[in-house]
Design a protein around this motif. Structure first.
Motif, mmCIF file in Angstrom:
data_model
loop_
_atom_site.group_PDB
_atom_site.id
_atom_site.type_symbol
_atom_site.label_atom_id
_atom_site.label_comp_id
_atom_site.label_asym_id
_atom_site.label_seq_id
_atom_site.Cartn_x
_atom_site.Cartn_y
_atom_site.Cartn_z
ATOM 1 N N ARG A 168 0.838 -1.194 0.000
ATOM 2 C CA ARG A 168 0.000 0.000 0.000
ATOM 3 C C ARG A 168 0.871 1.241 0.000
ATOM 4 N N ARG A 169 1.935 1.177 0.764
ATOM 5 C CA ARG A 169 2.955 2.227 0.766
ATOM 6 C C ARG A 169 4.291 1.604 0.406
ATOM 7 N N PRO A 170 5.185 2.367 -0.210
ATOM 8 C CA PRO A 170 6.471 1.779 -0.598
ATOM 9 C C PRO A 170 7.289 1.355 0.615
ATOM 10 N N ILE A 171 8.044 0.284 0.449
ATOM 11 C CA ILE A 171 8.979 -0.183 1.475
ATOM 12 C C ILE A 171 10.254 0.639 1.336
ATOM 13 N N LEU A 180 10.553 0.769 -2.649
ATOM 14 C CA LEU A 180 10.211 -0.524 -3.243
ATOM 15 C C LEU A 180 8.700 -0.707 -3.285
ATOM 16 N N ARG A 181 8.178 -0.984 -4.469
ATOM 17 C CA ARG A 181 6.767 -1.335 -4.634
ATOM 18 C C ARG A 181 6.672 -2.717 -5.272
ATOM 19 N N VAL A 182 5.661 -3.479 -4.858
ATOM 20 C CA VAL A 182 5.486 -4.842 -5.340
ATOM 21 C C VAL A 182 4.026 -5.031 -5.743
ATOM 22 N N ALA A 183 3.807 -5.727 -6.843
ATOM 23 C CA ALA A 183 2.448 -6.031 -7.280
ATOM 24 C C ALA A 183 2.394 -7.442 -7.844
ATOM 25 N N GLU A 184 1.217 -8.035 -7.790
ATOM 26 C CA GLU A 184 1.000 -9.392 -8.276
ATOM 27 C C GLU A 184 0.154 -9.357 -9.539
ATOM 28 N N ARG A 185 0.535 -10.163 -10.507
ATOM 29 C CA ARG A 185 -0.195 -10.230 -11.771
ATOM 30 C C ARG A 185 -1.506 -10.958 -11.581
ATOM 31 N N THR A 186 -2.583 -10.316 -11.971
ATOM 32 C CA THR A 186 -3.904 -10.939 -11.890
ATOM 33 C C THR A 186 -4.233 -11.573 -13.229
ATOM 34 N N SER A 187 -5.443 -12.098 -13.341
ATOM 35 C CA SER A 187 -5.861 -12.705 -14.605
ATOM 36 C C SER A 187 -6.473 -11.692 -15.546
ATOM 37 N N THR A 188 -6.538 -10.426 -15.092
ATOM 38 C CA THR A 188 -7.174 -9.375 -15.874
ATOM 39 C C THR A 188 -6.222 -8.812 -16.913
#
Length: 320
Positions: free
Chosen positions: A284-287, A305-313
């Motif tokens: 939600r906030r950068p590390i 550092l920002r992290v996101a996960e690939r969805t099926s969209t």
């Protein structure tokens, strides 16, 4: 996952990796597919990923970085756990396809300049070292800092400093640079900038000016945008992307992409008007680095550092 090692164990002569353990913990969710380090540098993050049991493909536009990491991690190269590709991460999709690499589980981009590039005087990245005006991350590129400083118009320089350096005294500095031509070295450029601003502000101003020129030389923001777009096609569902940025121009693009699926920050909705995105933000906030890491590596101070996960969209619906 392998036991955590002290962060210093992953530092090499080429570069000190930032937020190393945070990257591994956030990125490695499965060992079923390869992980791509799109900014290989000195191999610090890659070494940590390898110790976690991952198979890694390291990509870098700097041939010196590729050579240094292959020497450092030669046993991992020999075993096949590490593969390297010379190229720009903006072309990741094509680079991986050419090597037959599919099913990517994770992608890391550590943006900015490596310690080696900053400290190597002939590369011309630092205002603290008098050197030729170069700033190219790849010697294969034609455009260098000397071309920009000596050939661009005052108007173009002013716009460059405002847009890429967010420099409030862009007009004055651009005027001084044009008047002082030819400018042949980083030291000469630094003296021109110092003469144009209040001495109390010179360090921040110099950083902004050199940042702006470096971004333009290496086309960093457009390359980042291409890589963020390509990541949607490279990562398999459930795979994660981690990006370490060092200034607001980078971080803003990453944040928008992870939230909206595009760097413009425009919401995309399905036919029912529901917001959709090919990403699910994991941060939600950068590390940011803790005090111990900043003391050990002051260059980590501005890292986010920002992290996101690939969805099926997929982001093919209508932007609203």
């Amino acid at each position: 996952m392998a036991p955590r090692e002290p962060a210093a164990d992953y530092a090499g002569s080429f570069h000190v990796p930032v937020l190393c353990h945070a990257v591994v913990e956030a990125l490695v969710t499965s060992l079923g597919g390869p992980y791509v380090d799109g900014t290989l540098g000195g191999g610090g993050h890659t070494a940590a990923l390898l110790d976690a049991g991952a198979t890694v493909v390291g990509v870098d536009r700097d041939r010196e970085a590729i050579d240094a990491t292959r020497r450092r991690l030669s046993t991992r190269v020999s075993s096949g756990q590490l593969r390297t590709i010379h190229g720009n991460f903006a072309e990741l999709e094509a680079l991986l396809a050419n090597e037959g690499i599919t099913g990517v589980r994770g992608l890391l981009l550590d943006l900015g300049v490596s310690s080696h590039q900053i400290d190597t005087s002939r590369r011309g990245f630092s205002y603290r070292i008098d050197a030729p005006l170069d700033m190219r991350m790849s010697s294969d590129e034609d455009l260098d800092a000397a071309d920009i400083i000596n050939r661009w118009s005052e108007r173009e320089l002013r716009q460059l400093l405002r847009e890429y350096g967010e420099e409030p005294r862009a007009a004055r500095i651009a005027r001084k640079v044009v008047a002082a031509r030819p400018v042949n070295s980083t030291g000469q450029l630094a003296r021109i900038v110092r003469a144009a601003v209040n001495i109390r502000r010179e360090a921040k101003t110099l950083s902004r000016v050199f940042q702006a020129v470096r971004i333009a030389v290496n086309d960093e923001l457009r390359n980042l945008e291409k890589a963020l777009l390509a990541a949607e096609h490279i990562l398999e569902r459930g795979g994660r992307m981690a990006v370490i940025s060092y200034h607001s121009l980078e971080d803003r693009r990453v944040k928008r992409t992870f939230r909206y699926g595009n760097v413009r920050g425009e919401p995309v909705r399905d036919v029912f008007g529901t917001p959709i995105s090919p990403w699910r933000a994991m941060t939600r906030r950068p590390i940011t680095p803790d005090d111990r890491e900043i003391v050990a590596n002051p260059r980590a101070r501005s890292a986010r550092l920002r992290v996101a996960e690939r969805t099926s969209t997929t982001a093919t619906a209508t932007a609203c």
